[in-house]
Design a protein around this motif. Structure first.
Motif, short mmCIF file in Angstrom:
data_model
loop_
_atom_site.label_atom_id
_atom_site.label_comp_id
_atom_site.label_asym_id
_atom_site.label_seq_id
_atom_site.Cartn_x
_atom_site.Cartn_y
_atom_site.Cartn_z
N ILE A 6 9.06 -31.68 31.44
CA ILE A 6 10.20 -31.74 30.50
C ILE A 6 9.74 -31.40 29.09
O ILE A 6 10.40 -30.62 28.37
N GLU A 7 8.62 -31.97 28.65
CA GLU A 7 8.13 -31.70 27.29
C GLU A 7 7.71 -30.24 27.13
O GLU A 7 7.88 -29.65 26.05
N SER A 8 7.17 -29.64 28.19
CA SER A 8 6.82 -28.22 28.13
C SER A 8 8.07 -27.36 27.96
O SER A 8 8.08 -26.41 27.16
N ARG A 9 9.12 -27.71 28.69
CA ARG A 9 10.38 -26.96 28.55
C ARG A 9 11.02 -27.22 27.19
O ARG A 9 11.68 -26.33 26.63
N LEU A 10 10.83 -28.41 26.65
CA LEU A 10 11.36 -28.70 25.32
C LEU A 10 10.69 -27.82 24.28
O LEU A 10 11.34 -27.35 23.33
N SER A 11 9.41 -27.58 24.44
CA SER A 11 8.69 -26.69 23.52
C SER A 11 9.27 -25.28 23.56
O SER A 11 9.38 -24.60 22.52
N THR A 12 9.65 -24.84 24.76
CA THR A 12 10.28 -23.51 24.89
C THR A 12 11.61 -23.47 24.14
O THR A 12 11.93 -22.48 23.47
N ILE A 13 12.39 -24.56 24.26
CA ILE A 13 13.67 -24.62 23.54
C ILE A 13 13.43 -24.58 22.04
O ILE A 13 14.16 -23.90 21.29
N ARG A 14 12.41 -25.29 21.56
CA ARG A 14 12.11 -25.27 20.12
C ARG A 14 11.78 -23.87 19.64
O ARG A 14 12.14 -23.48 18.52
N GLN A 15 11.08 -23.10 20.45
CA GLN A 15 10.74 -21.73 20.07
C GLN A 15 11.99 -20.87 19.95
O GLN A 15 12.08 -20.01 19.07
N HIS A 16 12.97 -21.08 20.85
CA HIS A 16 14.22 -20.32 20.78
C HIS A 16 15.04 -20.71 19.56
O HIS A 16 15.65 -19.87 18.91
N VAL A 17 15.07 -22.02 19.29
CA VAL A 17 15.88 -22.51 18.18
C VAL A 17 15.22 -22.22 16.84
O VAL A 17 15.89 -21.86 15.86
N GLY A 18 13.91 -22.38 16.81
CA GLY A 18 13.18 -22.28 15.55
C GLY A 18 12.42 -23.56 15.31
O GLY A 18 13.01 -24.65 15.42
N VAL A 19 11.14 -23.44 15.00
CA VAL A 19 10.30 -24.62 14.90
C VAL A 19 10.80 -25.60 13.85
O VAL A 19 10.77 -26.82 14.03
N ASP A 20 11.30 -25.10 12.74
CA ASP A 20 11.73 -25.96 11.64
C ASP A 20 13.20 -26.32 11.70
O ASP A 20 13.71 -26.97 10.78
N LYS A 21 13.89 -25.88 12.74
CA LYS A 21 15.33 -26.13 12.82
C LYS A 21 15.61 -27.25 13.81
O LYS A 21 14.85 -27.48 14.75
N PRO A 22 16.71 -27.95 13.62
CA PRO A 22 17.04 -29.07 14.53
C PRO A 22 17.48 -28.57 15.90
O PRO A 22 18.02 -27.47 16.04
N LEU A 23 17.28 -29.41 16.89
CA LEU A 23 17.74 -29.11 18.24
C LEU A 23 19.23 -29.45 18.36
O LEU A 23 19.78 -30.21 17.55
N PRO A 24 19.90 -28.92 19.37
CA PRO A 24 21.28 -29.34 19.61
C PRO A 24 21.34 -30.84 19.94
O PRO A 24 20.37 -31.40 20.47
N MET A 25 22.46 -31.45 19.64
CA MET A 25 22.60 -32.87 19.91
C MET A 25 22.39 -33.19 21.39
O MET A 25 21.80 -34.21 21.74
#
Length: 649
Positions: free
Chosen positions: A147-166
């Motif tokens: 799960i944490e590995s996939r979360l890192s992938t989501i952060r890369q799509h969103v942007g490292v300094d940007k918030p994740l979706p709620m």
């Protein structure tokens, strides 16, 4: 009614219920993928047109929201080209329609279809994958790593300094909660705070649930609940949150606060449900003066016109057991046997009822509730216990002697060994032993002790044993103790079910390894019957148990608490045998090891005062006083005098 309750099997238990209703089995649901023969070819799930045209007649496997076979549908879609020729938008829409429970086993196939089509899953789809991976009551460390590995992938799509979706934040809080990782939850909350994102009500709810049921952190749970109450209208607690905090207060022996919250729910028009009433009843059952109030909470289920869930019905057995009302517990349990809805918990509650049996002139607490007497009489009349048949009960509504209680509990145990071996758990074995410890003879206890438990010496160092012919073998299961008793006449006792001898092979398969609690119960039996030899064998074997792998692998705090529990049992057992000097010696040797309080020492003090042993009485009082000073923060007299002199008043 909450989702948790709606998933439980329901049974109607009403006063004066008809024979056909009382015997029916609880409803069950057919498996996923079942298709009605009367189904039409139109799916209740609105698929994207590009996907629907490709599936064709396979849409009949999506008949309604209850029966769906997504595995077959996705497999057929893959064979028909997958997402090739389908827009990325339609592919994303299709994937998000798959329930997380079904998605968990399909993630790999779906990702392959994305790659073959040259598409990439959206952030919403990747978050949907996280929800699927977090399905279940517990998230293992391995799954958490994925799960944490996939979360890192989501952060890369969103942007490292940007918030994740709620939705991503909410999913991670759920996952970390199921993994019991409070520090990781706090890291998520700090990240949201840094991005000036207010936690949603769902996040608060999941953090509260984690603190109550997994971390057992009552203080943190109260803080979160108060934050939800006073933060904003959007986070105002609902039925689920009130249920969780009431359970937390009950688990921490603060039933008064739990009742206050119940009245607050009524005042604020928050919807009540059965789990809340059951939790309140459970809390009140621990206070003798509130047991009538416990029945009032249970009867409120009937007053509201609800059908009692299986959990509610089980706790009626529990309330009757705590009240010592064995007759009502037996009658209620017989209905579960007839309807084939016996569970591990309900069986444990019945065993508790046998252990709590007592002959008393006091009326059961259920009589103190309106219609309580009628309810009890109708349940007893309608239970079929007196009619005999296949039920493993003596054919009488009331058991009047301890021999009858011991005989029936033995028969009940044999019945479940044969019919329902899945309910024979360590906890229920402990309860079965406790019955003999409370109301049986020592011979009866040792018979159960030998037949249901064993010492697992795995991991313990091997000792060299020299056998001596004229001494009893220490491995011979207390034979020497049995032979030395003046209870030979009990060999022909009728309190043991003869069926147990016939199912000896089955019983051996369900033996459990002895733990500290079992040794405490054994010491209680030895003390009650004043058998020093048996007590000595118990604490000698318990010393061997401390060297086993099972004990060594326990957390340090838990091992200390078990050692304290056993030391307390040793002192109490020796006190019952009137070996006060020995009991005092154990107390003195463990004074600085354990936090002794007056609650543990009062029995030894009373016994020493009764025989006029002022030395032991003085020692006990001194240890209790020092313990208060060292562990409870009580100020010494000389320190208080010094404090007053310095302040001048």
């Amino acid at each position: 009614m909450t989702a948790e309750v709606s998933r439980q099997v329901k049974e109607r238990i009403a006063i004066g219920e008809e024979e056909s209703q009382r015997k029916r089995s609880l409803p069950t649901h057919s498996g996923v993928g079942c298709v009605s023969t009367t189904s039409v070819l139109t799916s209740s799930v609105e698929l994207p047109d590009e996907i629907a045209s490709r599936l064709g007649d396979l849409m009949r496997f999506l008949v309604n929201k209850q029966h769906q076979n997504w595995t077959m549908v996705v497999g057929h879609l893959q064979q028909c080209g997958g997402f090739v020729g389908v827009s990325n938008k339609s592919a994303n829409r299709f994937v998000q329609l798959i329930p997380p429970k079904a998605m968990k086993s399909l993630i790999g196939i779906i990702e392959d279809m994305y790659k073959e089509a040259g598409h990439s899953p959206s952030v919403a789809v990747q978050t949907h994958f996280l929800k699927a991976l977090a399905i279940g009551s517990v998230v293992s460390p391995q799954t958490m790593g994925v799960i944490e590995s996939r979360l890192s992938t989501i952060r890369q799509h969103v942007g490292v300094d940007k918030p994740l979706p709620m939705s991503a934040y909410e999913t991670m809080v759920v996952a970390y909660g199921k993994a019991s990782e409070l520090d990781s939850i706090n890291a998520i909350l700090r990240e949201m705070k840094n991005h000036e994102i207010e936690p949603s009500s769902k996040i608060y709810t999941n953090v509260l649930s984690t603190c109550v049921y997994r971390l057992k952190d009552h203080k943190q749970a109260v803080e979160i609940f108060d934050t939800m109450r006073f933060f904003s209208k959007a986070t105002k607690p609902g039925s689920r949150e009130y249920r969780d905090i009431i359970v937390s207060h009950v688990n921490n022996n603060d039933v008064e606060k739990a009742i206050d919250l119940y009245h607050e729910m009524i005042t604020d028009n928050v919807e009540l449900n059965q789990p809340i009433l059951v939790a309140l009843a459970r809390g009140c059952s621990g206070r003798p003066q509130l047991r009538t109030r416990a029945w009032e909470f249970m009867f409120e289920i009937y007053n509201k016109g609800w059908e009692p869930t299986l959990e509610s019905y089980e706790y009626m057995i529990y309330l009757a057991a705590k009240d010592g009302d064995l007759s009502l517990s037996r009658a209620l349990y017989s209905k579960l046997i007839n309807s084939e809805t016996v569970t591990v918990r309900s069986f444990g509650f019945l065993l508790l009822a046998y252990a709590k049996y007592h002959q008393s002139a006091e009326l059961p607490c259920v009589f103190g509730v309106k219609n309580g007497r009628t309810f009890r009489n109708n349940v007893l009349k309608d239970s079929e216990i007196t009619s005999g048949g296949v039920l493993p009960f003596l054919p009488k509504s009331d058991l009047v002697t301890t021999d009858e209680v011991m005989a029936e509990s033995s028969a009940i145990w044999a019945y479940h060994l044969i019919k329902r071996p899945d309910v024979i758990t360590r906890e229920n074995v402990t309860s079965y032993l406790n019955i003999a410890s409370e109301i049986g003879s020592l011979r009866e206890f040792i018979d159960r002790y030998k037949s249901t438990t064993y010492l697992d010496r795995s991991g313990a160092p091997r000792n060299r044993i020299i056998a001596v012919d004229d001494q009893p073998d220490s491995e011979n299961d207390n034979t020497a103790v049995l032979n030395s008793m003046d209870e030979v006449s009990e060999m022909n006792s009728l309190v043991k079910s003869p069926v147990l001898d016939e199912v000896d092979d089955i019983q051996r398969q369900h033996k459990v390894s002895r733990n500290s609690l079992i040794y405490v119960i054994a010491l209680k039996a030895a003390g009650k019957h004043k058998k020093y030899d048996f007590a000595r064998e118990i604490w000698t074997e318990r010393g061997e148990f401390r060297k086993t792998a099972a004990f060594k692998q326990l957390p340090r705090d838990f091992k200390d608490s078990q050692d304290f529990q056993f030391a307390n049992a040793m002192i109490y057992s020796l006190t019952q045998m009137n070996l006060l000097e020995d009991a005092c010696a154990i107390l003195l040797s463990t004074e600085w090891q354990f936090k002794w309080t007056w609650a543990e020492l009062i029995h030894l003090h009373r016994a020493s005062v009764a025989v006029g042993n002022d030395k032991i009485a003085h020692t006990v009082r001194s240890i209790a006083k020092r313990a208060q000073t060292n562990h409870a923060g009580k100020m010494r007299r000389r320190d208080y005098k010094k404090y007053v002199m310095q302040r001048g008043f």
